[in-house]
Design a protein around this motif. Structure first.
Motif, short mmCIF file in Angstrom:
data_model
loop_
_atom_site.label_atom_id
_atom_site.label_comp_id
_atom_site.label_asym_id
_atom_site.label_seq_id
_atom_site.Cartn_x
_atom_site.Cartn_y
_atom_site.Cartn_z
N VAL A 70 0.86 -1.18 0.00
CA VAL A 70 0.00 0.00 0.00
C VAL A 70 0.89 1.23 0.00
O VAL A 70 1.72 1.40 0.90
CB VAL A 70 -0.95 0.02 1.22
CG1 VAL A 70 -1.82 1.28 1.18
CG2 VAL A 70 -1.80 -1.23 1.26
N ARG A 71 0.72 2.09 -1.00
CA ARG A 71 1.53 3.30 -1.11
C ARG A 71 1.01 4.39 -0.16
O ARG A 71 -0.18 4.50 0.11
CB ARG A 71 1.52 3.84 -2.54
CG ARG A 71 2.35 3.03 -3.51
CD ARG A 71 2.51 3.77 -4.84
NE ARG A 71 3.42 3.07 -5.74
CZ ARG A 71 3.04 2.19 -6.65
NH1 ARG A 71 1.75 1.91 -6.80
NH2 ARG A 71 3.93 1.59 -7.41
N ASP A 88 1.56 7.56 -0.97
CA ASP A 88 1.22 8.65 -1.87
C ASP A 88 1.06 8.10 -3.29
O ASP A 88 2.04 7.63 -3.89
CB ASP A 88 2.30 9.74 -1.84
CG ASP A 88 1.92 10.97 -2.63
OD1 ASP A 88 0.70 11.16 -2.87
OD2 ASP A 88 2.83 11.73 -3.03
N PRO A 89 -0.17 8.14 -3.83
CA PRO A 89 -1.40 8.60 -3.19
C PRO A 89 -1.82 7.64 -2.08
O PRO A 89 -1.62 6.43 -2.19
CB PRO A 89 -2.41 8.62 -4.33
CG PRO A 89 -1.87 7.65 -5.33
CD PRO A 89 -0.39 7.72 -5.24
N GLY A 141 -3.26 5.01 0.27
CA GLY A 141 -4.11 3.83 0.10
C GLY A 141 -4.01 3.14 -1.24
O GLY A 141 -4.70 2.13 -1.46
N GLN A 142 -3.18 3.61 -2.14
CA GLN A 142 -3.07 2.96 -3.45
C GLN A 142 -2.43 1.58 -3.32
O GLN A 142 -1.37 1.43 -2.73
CB GLN A 142 -2.26 3.82 -4.41
CG GLN A 142 -2.21 3.25 -5.84
CD GLN A 142 -1.32 4.08 -6.74
OE1 GLN A 142 -0.12 4.18 -6.52
NE2 GLN A 142 -1.93 4.68 -7.76
N GLN A 143 -3.08 0.57 -3.87
CA GLN A 143 -2.61 -0.80 -3.75
C GLN A 143 -1.48 -1.08 -4.75
O GLN A 143 -1.47 -0.56 -5.87
CB GLN A 143 -3.76 -1.78 -4.02
CG GLN A 143 -4.88 -1.71 -2.99
CD GLN A 143 -4.47 -2.29 -1.65
OE1 GLN A 143 -3.77 -3.29 -1.56
NE2 GLN A 143 -4.91 -1.64 -0.57
N VAL A 144 -0.55 -1.91 -4.31
CA VAL A 144 0.52 -2.41 -5.18
C VAL A 144 0.40 -3.93 -5.18
O VAL A 144 0.76 -4.60 -4.21
CB VAL A 144 1.92 -1.99 -4.68
CG1 VAL A 144 3.00 -2.47 -5.65
CG2 VAL A 144 1.99 -0.49 -4.51
N GLU A 145 -0.13 -4.47 -6.24
CA GLU A 145 -0.37 -5.91 -6.30
C GLU A 145 0.92 -6.65 -6.71
O GLU A 145 1.67 -6.19 -7.57
CB GLU A 145 -1.47 -6.22 -7.31
CG GLU A 145 -2.82 -5.65 -6.92
CD GLU A 145 -3.34 -6.21 -5.62
OE1 GLU A 145 -2.96 -7.35 -5.25
OE2 GLU A 145 -4.12 -5.50 -4.94
N GLU A 202 10.68 4.79 -4.03
CA GLU A 202 9.81 4.17 -3.02
C GLU A 202 10.64 3.36 -2.04
O GLU A 202 11.66 2.78 -2.39
CB GLU A 202 8.76 3.29 -3.69
CG GLU A 202 7.81 4.08 -4.59
CD GLU A 202 6.82 3.18 -5.30
OE1 GLU A 202 5.78 3.70 -5.74
OE2 GLU A 202 7.09 1.96 -5.43
#
Length: 499
Positions: free
Chosen positions: A461-462, A464-465, A467-471, A483
């Protein structure tokens, strides 16, 4: 070597080798001695000599190793060796926290927060409170007006996990050259920049009042009348002030009083979480409520030998200048409180430095300002440097662990959580690091009592932005260069074993 005198291998110098060499020499020098059994007195004497030789040669090797940076193990040796290239090991760094102070607006008396006011976390059994001090520069109280119309007034102030020792008298000058005065308290906190005026103030009274003297990294460039001094940090984090010899730096006149105001404390324990600093110690002139909306950041232990051994040669090769992106990152990592840094160049004269604070958290405004000030005097004149917060990718895990029949579930669960926590230790992480699912299995399965393991959730989960998911793709969470991975939500379930 004369014939018959015996040949010695000086590279094979342990006890057994010395006994063998002595026996061979005895066969040449004393051929009539033929009884070499363990019960023989001559054998006993040879073994005693070999034991003494083994001890002496061990210490000779140790002394020789301390003369080289790659093999030195004592901190004082590393301090002396790195001092030859102008590199000083960093002292502990204090965590900084922004506190929101709220007071009732029921009087016209201003709310006064004096320098040195202290705030703390709640104490708990086995967990003493972590204290923070309000230490503004210049040292003036914070005055918040109140008009008595009701409601509340608020102020935000930055505090440090440090204690100030004010106006400590160090002694009286003898008028000699290169005088040294030791600070009584430790661990002393000092900025990396040797010319910095933060944390330490030294004053000398020659009879006409106290005069502020200036710290320098070296007195080689000081003139005879310059009120300069240097600071030498020892292996126990104590500090000694060294004054000049009359040619390079002024000598404090005989009879002059020397005093110092300085900070002690710091360390990783100051990196407390958000909304944990809630106690105001006596000192503020009115009852107040206090809280930290964000976590404290920037606290670090003293620089380790391993870190200095890796970083110092690189900093020396760059001659304390930042030209390439790698130079900027190395200089940023030399600032106490910075755990990791990476530099990228979006244009020909602009460098963005992304910084992770000790403890794997985002840097606060104070730490970012310290990094920027450190780089300002080392970057090229035409280079524009910005210090930024990285994008954190929180790695979330759900793990089901099968426990061996003869092990307790609680014990195995504790060991598994420890193994997973070790994966996210900041010293093991890098910017843009790929995070493999196989590493989770490897870490958990290495713990005793684990029969099998199944990872049921593995996501990123990022920040920024938000809550953006990283699958993950094929068991891999791939991060971008700017990152940084960090520990996210973690669930460990156990089954089997003993209750």
């Amino acid at each position: 070597m004369a014939a018959g005198s015996g040949n010695f291998d000086y590279t094979n110098r342990d006890y057994d080798a010395l006994v063998a060499s002595l026996l061979d020499t005895a066969a040449l020098k004393l051929p009539e001695w033929t009884d070499r059994s363990d019960n023989d007195l001559g054998r006993l004497l040879l073994e005693l000599f070999a034991q003494v030789g083994d001890v002496l040669l061990y210490y000779q090797d140790r002394i020789a190793n301390e003369a080289f940076l790659a093999t030195a193990v004592e901190r004082r040796s590393v301090i002396d060796l790195l001092g030859l290239i102008g590199y000083t090991l960093a002292t502990p760094a204090p965590a900084a926290v922004d506190l929101v102070v709220t007071a009732r607006n029921d009087t016209t008396t201003p709310l006064l927060v004096p320098p040195g006011a202290r705030f703390a976390t709640e104490a708990a059994p086995g967990r003493p409170p972590v204290e923070f001090s309000y230490l503004p520069v210049p040292s003036v109280p914070l005055s918040l007006p109140r008009d008595g119309t009701g409601g509340t007034v608020t102020a935000t102030l930055t505090c440090l996990n440090a204690q100030q020792i004010a106006d400590e008298v160090l002694g009286t000058s003898t008028g000699d050259e290169n005088q040294g005065f030791r600070l009584a308290q430790r661990p002393v906190l000092l900025p990396r920049d040797p010319d910095s005026k933060e944390y330490l103030a030294v004053e000398v009274d020659s009879g006409g009042g106290f005069e502020r003297w200036e710290r320098r990294g070296t007195l080689l460039q000081s003139r005879s009348g310059d009120p300069h001094y240097t600071v030498r940090i020892d292996a126990e984090d104590g500090a000694e002030l060294i004054f000049g010899d009359g040619d390079r730096g002024r000598v404090p006149p005989a009879g002059a009083t020397v005093r110092a105001t300085y900070l002690i404390g710091g360390g990783l324990r100051g990196n407390v979480g958000a909304r944990t600093v809630t106690v105001a110690k006596p000192g503020v002139n009115s009852p107040v409520d206090v809280v930290n909306p964000l976590a404290a950041a920037g606290g670090a232990e003293r620089e380790s030998i391993e870190h200095a051994r890796a970083l110092a040669p690189y900093v020396f090769r760059s001659r304390q200048r930042a030209v390439t992106a790698a130079d900027h990152a190395a200089q940023a990592e030399s600032v106490p409180g910075v755990a990791r840094a990476i530099a990228v160049s979006p244009s020909w004269n602009h460098v963005d430095v992304y910084v992770v604070a000790s403890g794997g958290t985002a840097p606060g405004d104070r730490l970012r300002a310290q990094v920027l000030a450190h780089l300002a005097g080392r970057a090229m004149v035409t280079t524009l440097v910005s210090v930024r917060r990285p994008v954190f990718v929180a790695i979330g895990l759900e793990v089901t662990v099968g426990v061996e029949p003869t092990f307790y579930r609680a014990d195995v669960r504790s060991r598994v959580e420890e193994a997973l926590g070790a994966l996210f230790a900041v010293e093991r992480l890098e910017f843009g690091q790929s995070f493999f699912l196989s590493k989770i299995y490897e870490a958990v399965e290495s713990r005793s009592g684990v029969a099998y393991v199944q990872v049921t959730a593995f996501t990123g989960v990022r920040s920024d932005p938000p809550g953006q998911q990283v699958e993950p793709t094929a068991g891999l969470i791939q991060l971008q260069p700017r990152e940084f991975p960090t520990a996210g939500a973690r669930v460990v379930r156990t089954e089997g074993g003993l209750a």
